[in-house]
Design an enzyme around this catalytic site. Structure first.
Site, short mmCIF file in Angstrom:
data_model
loop_
_atom_site.label_atom_id
_atom_site.label_comp_id
_atom_site.label_asym_id
_atom_site.label_seq_id
_atom_site.Cartn_x
_atom_site.Cartn_y
_atom_site.Cartn_z
N GLU A 203 0.70 -1.27 0.05
CA GLU A 203 0.00 0.10 -0.35
C GLU A 203 0.77 1.23 0.09
OE1 GLU A 203 -0.95 -2.74 2.03
OE2 GLU A 203 -2.79 -3.15 1.15
N HIS A 272 -9.89 -4.27 10.77
CA HIS A 272 -10.64 -4.23 9.46
C HIS A 272 -12.20 -3.36 9.53
CE1 HIS A 272 -7.92 -7.50 8.72
NE2 HIS A 272 -8.16 -7.48 7.52
#
Lengths: 472, 345
Positions: A203, A272
């Site tokens: 990322e 998450h």
């Protein structure tokens, strides 16, 4: 006799299509044999037998859509006296490909807290979408097509890629896998691997690479599988993308979009499930969008891709599978920075964005039964924040409740409460209240998760409080 | 981009200047002038800092001049350059005006960033200089992204991405290495190994102290270069850049170099001995070494070099004067350049 049940193949799945039987009645199967293929909205999965025996009956024929989880799809005659109530029906799903994760809720329906809308004559699909949701800015004769939010996002990307050669999509699993949440379905086939680019799981790296491409004048759309993973990339989003125009005296534009699901999915726990709305909305040099329905998702994503600035586009995983009317208008682009009044009322102002709009609308319907007409404002854009629309509403209602999925402290609601207090203090008949997630990392256990996240009932309670109504 | 590796070499998008590994006499004199300009400019910046005219962090490039001058001589005008915060030398080598750089250092409206960026954040779209970045390691993926854009457009331009021995231990550098190699991006990573990451020597911070080897896991070849010898730098850079231009992917050049001054103006440099610095200055100074070469080869005389020195001093003094006499940004500038105003299409 053992019942083989429709398995849950992802956290968000509630039903699926029984695409294909790979066995027929009379076949003998043993554990590990693939017996069927099931399509969810995300993928096609193979189902394996868990028990040994003979298939005595295929209860659900191949091609059946909308098969609910735990419905009996077949019966198996075992060698022994296996009880028919065997948990999970003797079948286990096997993903075709290993996935980094397929978060999302088995409990989407449960999260509306049991509050059903009125209008029972409406189909369930439309239950969350009262007629007042139609965009008042569109012509009377506009026609609409029911579209899933994920497809509206895909259509927006595809249209902009057709229109502008410099637009490209990159991220994990966006190309060959067709998107972890199937938002990019079909884009690789149409645009090829030069413009739809699978990245490694990296990322920080691909966010920085996207910034470089944008500095050079391309228009990258960088997908994060979820914004939770974008924390690894937040340095480039803020230090490189947001600040460089200023630090360069206006020379270095960074026309790009960082997009992906934000906030809680379902039962995927703290790492998450975070809502980053207030994090990004804090930063000058960014625009931050968090749409609710499919039309806004499409119109605002198209606007984001065309915008010459870095835009953080916060989607919601639990909205991807929801359907809404999208106007059949060629090149449907909405203005960034404009809130939308989704329901008019003069009793209390409910401010929400993203999925919380759904709960605010549900709360408004319930409140109406008790004589409180709520005005529901969908912020749509968090930066720049359309404070004028909020202030105007408060001047009319004299009461405000903010609704967000994120944590309370230093949140979006805190900002709105401050703005309202600064600019409409004399109009307030009650202190602003905030409906937020509880101030804890999101727990996994179903009951604790439900306690932690804000729901319709919390909004109703807060609205009654600012109206000084007796609590039930 | 999965098929990028199989694609034919990009088509030249402009007529490329023919270069040899060995520069001719005129070019050698340019090297001398350019290195001297950086040296004198940085000395002046240090002086202005001491007078309180330049503030904040100010990282001087003195000692490392041969690296950027040698690499730049192998680039064309459409090639891109990006670096970290020790960036004044890179800007001058890219052809940015000394006045604009110095005025940015003093925080004036005539600076390259209108006074809003300062020492570490300057850019020139015109000269394809993409910063000037204050976050250690950030240039690596951004540089790979600039190279990605070249590839995307079918251009054969190359991006030279500079960072230091300290940045080489940042994770994002390796994320960039992986993608650059995977997609065969036209990028040359120049690691300026000046031996110290702030106060920490390479040996104290790095398990693998040969930075040219840092690309091995990503199949990126690399080599060590004497970064004090401008001709060695030029030769290695030319090879690496032409390789990237031909579509053969990234390359790592580890430039062994040395900074004479502290990490920044506020660094007393107690982590190394005075003798160590003195030894480099006396025996390995890039400008003195080139000067000797020019004189030995008969390309220049003491007098002709003095004339260059005089010319350089004039440029630097003019820049210093300009940077003090030009106005600060208007208060309204506080609010500009936060966002690009959208043009409705």
């Amino acid at each position: 006799m053992t019942d083989i049940l429709m398995p849950a193949l992802s956290p968000t799945m509630e039903e699926g299509t029984l695409a294909k039987w790979l066995v027929k009645e009379g076949d003998t199967v043993k554990p590990g044999d693939v017996i069927a293929e099931i399509e969810t909205d995300k993928a096609t999965m193979e189902v394996e037998a868990v028990d040994e025996g003979v298939i005595s009956k295929l209860v659900v024929p191949a091609g059946t859509e909308g098969v609910k989880i735990n419905a009996v799809i077949a019966r198996l005659d075992g060698d022994d006296e296996t009880p028919s109530s065997k948990p999970n029906g003797g079948a286990t799903p096997e993903p075709r490909a290993e996935t980094k994760d397929e978060p999302a809720p088995a409990q989407a329906k449960a999260t509306n807290n049991g509050h059903r809308l009125r209008a029972p004559e409406q189909a369930p699909q439309d239950a969350h979408e009262p007629a007042s949701l139609k965009d008042p800015d569109l012509p009377e004769d506009t026609t609409y097509t029911k579209t899933h939010v994920r497809d509206a996002l895909r259509d927006a990307i595809a249209e902009e890629m057709r229109r502008d050669e410099t637009v490209f999509l990159m991220g994990e699993e966006v190309a060959q896998y067709q998107g972890a949440y199937k938002v990019s379905r079909g884009l690789l086939e149409e645009f090829g691997d030069r413009r739809v680019i699978d990245t490694p799981i990296t990322e920080y790296g691909f966010a920085g690479l996207g910034v470089g491409a944008a500095f050079a004048g391309l228009r990258p759309v960088v997908e994060f599988m979820t914004f939770n993973f974008a924390m690894q990339a937040i340095d480039h989003i803020i230090n490189s993308a947001a600040k460089t125009l200023y630090m360069s005296g206006g020379q270095m534009g960074c026309p790009m979009v960082f997009r992906g699901p934000n906030g809680a999915a379902s039962r995927v726990a703290a790492q998450h499930s975070q809502d980053y709305s207030s994090w990004y909305a804090h930063v000058p040099g960014l625009k931050v969008i968090a749409p609710y329905d499919a039309a806004d998702a499409k119109g605002l994503l198209k606007a984001a891709i065309r915008d010459p600035n870095p835009v953080v586009f916060l989607e919601h995983e639990l909205m991807y599978g929801e359907q809404f009317d999208v106007p059949d208008i060629e090149d449907f682009v909405l203005p960034i920075g404009k809130a939308r009044i989704r329901r008019q009322g003069d009793g209390v102002t409910l401010v929400a964005h993203s999925r919380m709009v759904k709960f605010a609308l549900e709360a408004a319907e319930e409140l109406a039964k008790e004589g409180i007409e709520a005005e529901v404002i969908d912020l749509r854009t968090l930066r720049p924040l359309d404070t004028a629309t909020v202030i105007e509403s408060v001047k009319k209602t004299n009461r405000i409740v903010t609704c967000e999925e994120g944590w309370r402290t230093f949140g979006v609601g805190a900002e709105i409460a401050a703005v309202v207090t600064e600019q409409a203090f004399d109009y307030l008949d009650a202190p602003p209240l905030r409906v937020t997630q509880k101030d804890v990392p999101l727990p996994y256990a179903a009951n604790l998760e439900k306690l932690s996240l804000p729901h319709t009932a919390d909004i109703i309670e807060a609205a009654k409080k600012v109206c000084y109504r007796e609590q039930a | 981009m999965a098929s990028a590796a199989k694609k034919p070499a990009p088509q030249p998008t402009k007529t490329r200047k023919k270069r040899s590994h060995e520069p001719a006499k005129a070019e050698l004199l340019d090297f001398y002038r350019d290195m001297l300009l950086i040296r004198r400019f940085e000395e002046k910046a240090g002086q202005l800092y001491g007078m309180g005219l330049i503030a904040g962090f100010c990282h001087l490039y003195i000692g490392q001049e041969a690296v950027v001058v040698g690499v730049q001589s192998a680039l064309d005008s459409d090639d891109q350059v990006i670096t970290g915060y020790r960036d004044h030398g890179h800007m001058l080598a890219c052809g940015m005006e000394a006045r604009g750089v110095m005025a940015e250092l003093t925080g004036r409206a005539a600076g390259y960033s209108k006074g809003k960026g300062g020492s570490m954040h300057m850019f020139s779209r015109e000269k394809n200089f993409f910063g000037g970045h204050g976050i250690v390691g950030a240039p690596a993926p951004i540089g790979a992204g600039l190279a990605f854009a070249n590839r995307y457009r079918g251009s054969d331009a190359v991006c030279v991405t500079y960072f230091g021995d300290g940045a080489s231990n940042q994770g994002q550098v390796y994320e960039a290495f992986n993608m650059a190699s995977l997609w065969k991006l036209p990028v040359v990573f120049v690691i300026e190994n000046n031996q110290y990451a702030m106060g920490t020597s390479v040996a104290r911070a790095s398990a693998e102290t040969e930075f040219s080897k840092r690309g091995i896991s990503f199949e990126i070849p690399g080599e060590q270069v004497d970064g004090m010898d401008v001709l060695a730098v030029r030769k290695a850079a030319h090879k690496a850049i032409e390789r990237a231009r031909a579509g053969d992917g990234p390359y790592i050049l580890e430039m062994k170099t040395y900074r004479y001054r502290g990490h920044s103006m506020s660094d007393p440099a107690k982590y190394r001995t005075r003798e160590e610095v003195q030894d480099v200055r006396e025996h390995h100074d890039p400008i003195e070494m080139l000067k000797k070469r020019l004189l030995d080869a008969g390309h220049a005389t003491e007098d002709s070099l003095k004339a260059i020195e005089k010319e350089v001093r004039e440029v630097v003094n003019d820049a210093a004067e300009f940077s003090q006499s030009s106005p600060e940004p208007e208060p309204d500038e506080l609010w500009t350049d936060v966002l690009v105003e959208a043009r409705r299409s």
